[in-house]
Design a protein around this motif. Structure first.
Motif, PDB file in Angstrom:
ATOM      1  N   ASP A  46      23.302  46.938  -3.960  1.00  0.00           N
ATOM      2  CA  ASP A  46      22.628  48.204  -3.655  1.00  0.00           C
ATOM      3  C   ASP A  46      23.590  49.395  -3.648  1.00  0.00           C
ATOM      4  O   ASP A  46      23.149  50.550  -3.628  1.00  0.00           O
ATOM      5  CB  ASP A  46      21.931  48.091  -2.297  1.00  0.00           C
ATOM      6  CG  ASP A  46      20.838  49.136  -2.114  1.00  0.00           C
ATOM      7  OD1 ASP A  46      20.075  49.369  -3.061  1.00  0.00           O
ATOM      8  OD2 ASP A  46      20.770  49.732  -1.027  1.00  0.00           O
ATOM      9  N   LEU A  47      24.883  49.126  -3.711  1.00  0.00           N
ATOM     10  CA  LEU A  47      25.875  50.202  -3.736  1.00  0.00           C
ATOM     11  C   LEU A  47      25.882  50.958  -5.055  1.00  0.00           C
ATOM     12  O   LEU A  47      26.421  52.060  -5.128  1.00  0.00           O
ATOM     13  CB  LEU A  47      27.275  49.639  -3.475  1.00  0.00           C
ATOM     14  CG  LEU A  47      27.555  49.091  -2.074  1.00  0.00           C
ATOM     15  CD1 LEU A  47      28.886  48.363  -2.063  1.00  0.00           C
ATOM     16  CD2 LEU A  47      27.546  50.211  -1.046  1.00  0.00           C
ATOM     17  N   ASN A  48      25.321  50.355  -6.101  1.00  0.00           N
ATOM     18  CA  ASN A  48      25.373  50.987  -7.416  1.00  0.00           C
ATOM     19  C   ASN A  48      24.038  50.791  -8.138  1.00  0.00           C
ATOM     20  O   ASN A  48      23.617  49.650  -8.357  1.00  0.00           O
ATOM     21  CB  ASN A  48      26.503  50.383  -8.255  1.00  0.00           C
ATOM     22  CG  ASN A  48      26.818  51.209  -9.492  1.00  0.00           C
ATOM     23  OD1 ASN A  48      25.939  51.811 -10.104  1.00  0.00           O
ATOM     24  ND2 ASN A  48      28.081  51.225  -9.877  1.00  0.00           N
ATOM     25  N   PRO A  49      23.361  51.869  -8.522  1.00  0.00           N
ATOM     26  CA  PRO A  49      22.043  51.735  -9.151  1.00  0.00           C
ATOM     27  C   PRO A  49      22.065  51.073 -10.528  1.00  0.00           C
ATOM     28  O   PRO A  49      20.997  50.717 -11.043  1.00  0.00           O
ATOM     29  CB  PRO A  49      21.556  53.184  -9.249  1.00  0.00           C
ATOM     30  CG  PRO A  49      22.788  54.019  -9.202  1.00  0.00           C
ATOM     31  CD  PRO A  49      23.741  53.274  -8.304  1.00  0.00           C
ATOM     32  N   VAL A  50      23.253  50.876 -11.106  1.00  0.00           N
ATOM     33  CA  VAL A  50      23.290  50.204 -12.417  1.00  0.00           C
ATOM     34  C   VAL A  50      23.120  48.696 -12.264  1.00  0.00           C
ATOM     35  O   VAL A  50      22.966  47.986 -13.259  1.00  0.00           O
ATOM     36  CB  VAL A  50      24.594  50.512 -13.188  1.00  0.00           C
ATOM     37  CG1 VAL A  50      24.772  52.005 -13.381  1.00  0.00           C
ATOM     38  CG2 VAL A  50      25.812  49.868 -12.538  1.00  0.00           C
ATOM     39  N   ILE A  51      23.156  48.186 -11.017  1.00  0.00           N
ATOM     40  CA  ILE A  51      22.975  46.749 -10.784  1.00  0.00           C
ATOM     41  C   ILE A  51      21.522  46.473 -10.428  1.00  0.00           C
ATOM     42  O   ILE A  51      20.996  47.011  -9.456  1.00  0.00           O
ATOM     43  CB  ILE A  51      23.888  46.244  -9.658  1.00  0.00           C
ATOM     44  CG1 ILE A  51      25.358  46.505  -9.987  1.00  0.00           C
ATOM     45  CG2 ILE A  51      23.657  44.742  -9.419  1.00  0.00           C
ATOM     46  CD1 ILE A  51      26.318  46.146  -8.864  1.00  0.00           C
ATOM     47  N   ASP A  52      20.872  45.649 -11.228  1.00  0.00           N
ATOM     48  CA  ASP A  52      19.491  45.218 -10.966  1.00  0.00           C
ATOM     49  C   ASP A  52      19.565  43.858 -10.275  1.00  0.00           C
ATOM     50  O   ASP A  52      19.996  42.872 -10.886  1.00  0.00           O
ATOM     51  CB  ASP A  52      18.726  45.127 -12.286  1.00  0.00           C
ATOM     52  CG  ASP A  52      17.257  44.770 -12.090  1.00  0.00           C
ATOM     53  OD1 ASP A  52      16.788  44.761 -10.928  1.00  0.00           O
ATOM     54  OD2 ASP A  52      16.571  44.488 -13.099  1.00  0.00           O
ATOM     55  N   PHE A  53      19.163  43.802  -9.021  1.00  0.00           N
ATOM     56  CA  PHE A  53      19.279  42.587  -8.200  1.00  0.00           C
ATOM     57  C   PHE A  53      17.923  41.905  -8.102  1.00  0.00           C
ATOM     58  O   PHE A  53      16.943  42.508  -7.650  1.00  0.00           O
ATOM     59  CB  PHE A  53      19.783  42.956  -6.809  1.00  0.00           C
ATOM     60  CG  PHE A  53      20.109  41.779  -5.930  1.00  0.00           C
ATOM     61  CD1 PHE A  53      21.350  41.183  -5.986  1.00  0.00           C
ATOM     62  CD2 PHE A  53      19.172  41.280  -5.038  1.00  0.00           C
ATOM     63  CE1 PHE A  53      21.664  40.101  -5.159  1.00  0.00           C
ATOM     64  CE2 PHE A  53      19.465  40.211  -4.219  1.00  0.00           C
ATOM     65  CZ  PHE A  53      20.718  39.611  -4.280  1.00  0.00           C
ATOM     66  N   ARG A  54      17.854  40.633  -8.521  1.00  0.00           N
ATOM     67  CA  ARG A  54      16.589  39.895  -8.523  1.00  0.00           C
ATOM     68  C   ARG A  54      16.780  38.502  -7.930  1.00  0.00           C
ATOM     69  O   ARG A  54      17.846  37.883  -8.070  1.00  0.00           O
ATOM     70  CB  ARG A  54      16.050  39.751  -9.944  1.00  0.00           C
ATOM     71  CG  ARG A  54      15.726  41.070 -10.610  1.00  0.00           C
ATOM     72  CD  ARG A  54      14.454  41.677 -10.050  1.00  0.00           C
ATOM     73  NE  ARG A  54      14.343  43.096 -10.377  1.00  0.00           N
ATOM     74  CZ  ARG A  54      13.243  43.807 -10.185  1.00  0.00           C
ATOM     75  NH1 ARG A  54      12.179  43.229  -9.664  1.00  0.00           N
ATOM     76  NH2 ARG A  54      13.219  45.091 -10.485  1.00  0.00           N
ATOM     77  N   ILE A  55      15.740  38.006  -7.277  1.00  0.00           N
ATOM     78  CA  ILE A  55      15.761  36.693  -6.651  1.00  0.00           C
ATOM     79  C   ILE A  55      14.692  35.812  -7.276  1.00  0.00           C
ATOM     80  O   ILE A  55      13.528  36.215  -7.390  1.00  0.00           O
ATOM     81  CB  ILE A  55      15.526  36.812  -5.133  1.00  0.00           C
ATOM     82  CG1 ILE A  55      16.656  37.624  -4.489  1.00  0.00           C
ATOM     83  CG2 ILE A  55      15.426  35.432  -4.481  1.00  0.00           C
ATOM     84  CD1 ILE A  55      16.426  37.944  -3.023  1.00  0.00           C
ATOM     85  N   LEU A  56      15.096  34.607  -7.682  1.00  0.00           N
ATOM     86  CA  LEU A  56      14.178  33.621  -8.244  1.00  0.00           C
ATOM     87  C   LEU A  56      14.121  32.406  -7.323  1.00  0.00           C
ATOM     88  O   LEU A  56      15.148  31.979  -6.783  1.00  0.00           O
ATOM     89  CB  LEU A  56      14.639  33.165  -9.627  1.00  0.00           C
ATOM     90  CG  LEU A  56      14.782  34.207 -10.729  1.00  0.00           C
ATOM     91  CD1 LEU A  56      15.298  33.542 -12.007  1.00  0.00           C
ATOM     92  CD2 LEU A  56      13.453  34.919 -10.994  1.00  0.00           C
ATOM     93  N   MET A  57      12.928  31.836  -7.182  1.00  0.00           N
ATOM     94  CA  MET A  57      12.795  30.611  -6.416  1.00  0.00           C
ATOM     95  C   MET A  57      13.196  29.411  -7.294  1.00  0.00           C
ATOM     96  O   MET A  57      12.695  29.254  -8.409  1.00  0.00           O
ATOM     97  CB  MET A  57      11.359  30.425  -5.932  1.00  0.00           C
ATOM     98  CG  MET A  57      10.868  31.492  -4.960  1.00  0.00           C
ATOM     99  SD  MET A  57      11.849  31.637  -3.448  1.00  0.00           S
ATOM    100  CE  MET A  57      12.767  33.134  -3.808  1.00  0.00           C
ATOM    101  N   ARG A  58      14.082  28.608  -6.778  1.00  0.00           N
ATOM    102  CA  ARG A  58      14.619  27.482  -7.535  1.00  0.00           C
ATOM    103  C   ARG A  58      13.546  26.593  -8.145  1.00  0.00           C
ATOM    104  O   ARG A  58      13.580  26.265  -9.338  1.00  0.00           O
ATOM    105  CB  ARG A  58      15.518  26.633  -6.630  1.00  0.00           C
ATOM    106  CG  ARG A  58      16.174  25.460  -7.333  1.00  0.00           C
ATOM    107  CD  ARG A  58      16.828  24.516  -6.355  1.00  0.00           C
ATOM    108  NE  ARG A  58      15.836  23.750  -5.599  1.00  0.00           N
ATOM    109  CZ  ARG A  58      16.133  22.770  -4.753  1.00  0.00           C
ATOM    110  NH1 ARG A  58      17.405  22.450  -4.538  1.00  0.00           N
ATOM    111  NH2 ARG A  58      15.193  22.125  -4.108  1.00  0.00           N
ATOM    112  N   ASP A  59      12.576  26.190  -7.324  1.00  0.00           N
ATOM    113  CA  ASP A  59      11.608  25.198  -7.777  1.00  0.00           C
ATOM    114  C   ASP A  59      10.549  25.778  -8.713  1.00  0.00           C
ATOM    115  O   ASP A  59       9.834  25.031  -9.378  1.00  0.00           O
ATOM    116  CB  ASP A  59      10.934  24.530  -6.574  1.00  0.00           C
ATOM    117  CG  ASP A  59      11.931  23.722  -5.742  1.00  0.00           C
ATOM    118  OD1 ASP A  59      13.075  23.520  -6.215  1.00  0.00           O
ATOM    119  OD2 ASP A  59      11.585  23.308  -4.631  1.00  0.00           O
ATOM    120  N   GLU A  60      10.459  27.103  -8.782  1.00  0.00           N
ATOM    121  CA  GLU A  60       9.531  27.726  -9.719  1.00  0.00           C
ATOM    122  C   GLU A  60      10.137  27.845 -11.112  1.00  0.00           C
ATOM    123  O   GLU A  60       9.411  27.991 -12.098  1.00  0.00           O
ATOM    124  CB  GLU A  60       9.127  29.114  -9.223  1.00  0.00           C
ATOM    125  CG  GLU A  60       8.271  29.099  -7.965  1.00  0.00           C
ATOM    126  CD  GLU A  60       7.878  30.495  -7.528  1.00  0.00           C
ATOM    127  OE1 GLU A  60       7.992  31.440  -8.347  1.00  0.00           O
ATOM    128  OE2 GLU A  60       7.460  30.650  -6.363  1.00  0.00           O
TER     129      GLU A  60
END
Length: 222
Positions: free
Chosen positions: A119-133
């Protein structure tokens, strides 16, 4: 074939590996932001559920504990000035994808910090995926053949170059787990787990930050 290291992360040099990996733009669109993941976890706790197929009481309790851990980290975590300056120096867009589950204790301890760094830099897109999906994604990022989580994968924005991988936990805990599996010395798993989470609380993400710094540095164009 991507080589997996025995330790908690692997580093790519500036001759970044071009990959046709399992993470696609369509998959990323379905990924969660960190605030969305926090909302999901809170909703699951209220409903007495968790992510994934295992809905045992133990996993529900892990999820309840993780909800509290993430709330605490959101209020107390601190990022060093060194890390802040480093991340803010990134000029080319990156995608940071974290594979986890709501019941994952290591995820609850590390993901708030990873998200705050991103979140310190807007050029980084941070995404979370569920392992089992997304087993096809998880199976490309195994640790010694196991689907260990969390795993952080940093890639260029077009998803053609893998920058670095970190996870599933700081090196100290990877070594400690190997020691425990080799010889528990009479320590129950419950007591071992308590020891691990006390370590996280006392370490305050110091080791995680120190492991991330050279990985992020390796992605910079100099």
């Amino acid at each position: 074939m991507r080589l997996q290291e025995d330790f908690g992360y692997e580093q790519k040099n500036r001759n970044m590996e071009h990959v046709l990996g399992p993470i696609t733009h369509d998959i990323l669109k379905k990924g969660l932001t960190y605030p969305e993941f926090r909302i999901l976890t809170e909703k699951l706790v209220a409903e007495g559920k968790t992510t994934g197929a295992n809905q045992s009481e133990a996993y529900l309790e892990y999820t309840r504990l993780n909800h509290q851990r993430m709330k605490r980290w959101d209020k107390t975590l601190k990022i060093s000035t060194e890390m802040t300056a480093l991340v803010q120096s990134i000029s080319e867009p990156q995608v940071w994808t974290v594979i986890t589950e709501a019941w994952c204790g290591d995820g609850a301890q590390s993901i708030p910090f990873l998200a705050a760094v991103a979140d310190l830099n807007p050029v980084i897109d941070f995404r979370i995926l569920m392992r089992d999906e997304y087993p096809e994604v998880m199976d490309e990022y195994l640790t010694n053949g196991a689907r260990s989580i969390p795993k952080l994968i940093s890639m260029t924005a077009d998803l053609t170059c893998e920058l670095f991988i970190w996870g599933p936990k700081p090196d100290y805990l990877i070594t400690r787990l190997k020691e425990y599996k080799h010889d528990a010395k009479g320590l129950s798993y419950q007591d071992y787990s308590t020891e691990v989470h006390l370590w996280y609380a006392r370490n305050r993400n110091h080791d995680l930050e120190q492991e991330l710094i050279p990985l992020i540095q390796s992605t910079l164009i100099v």
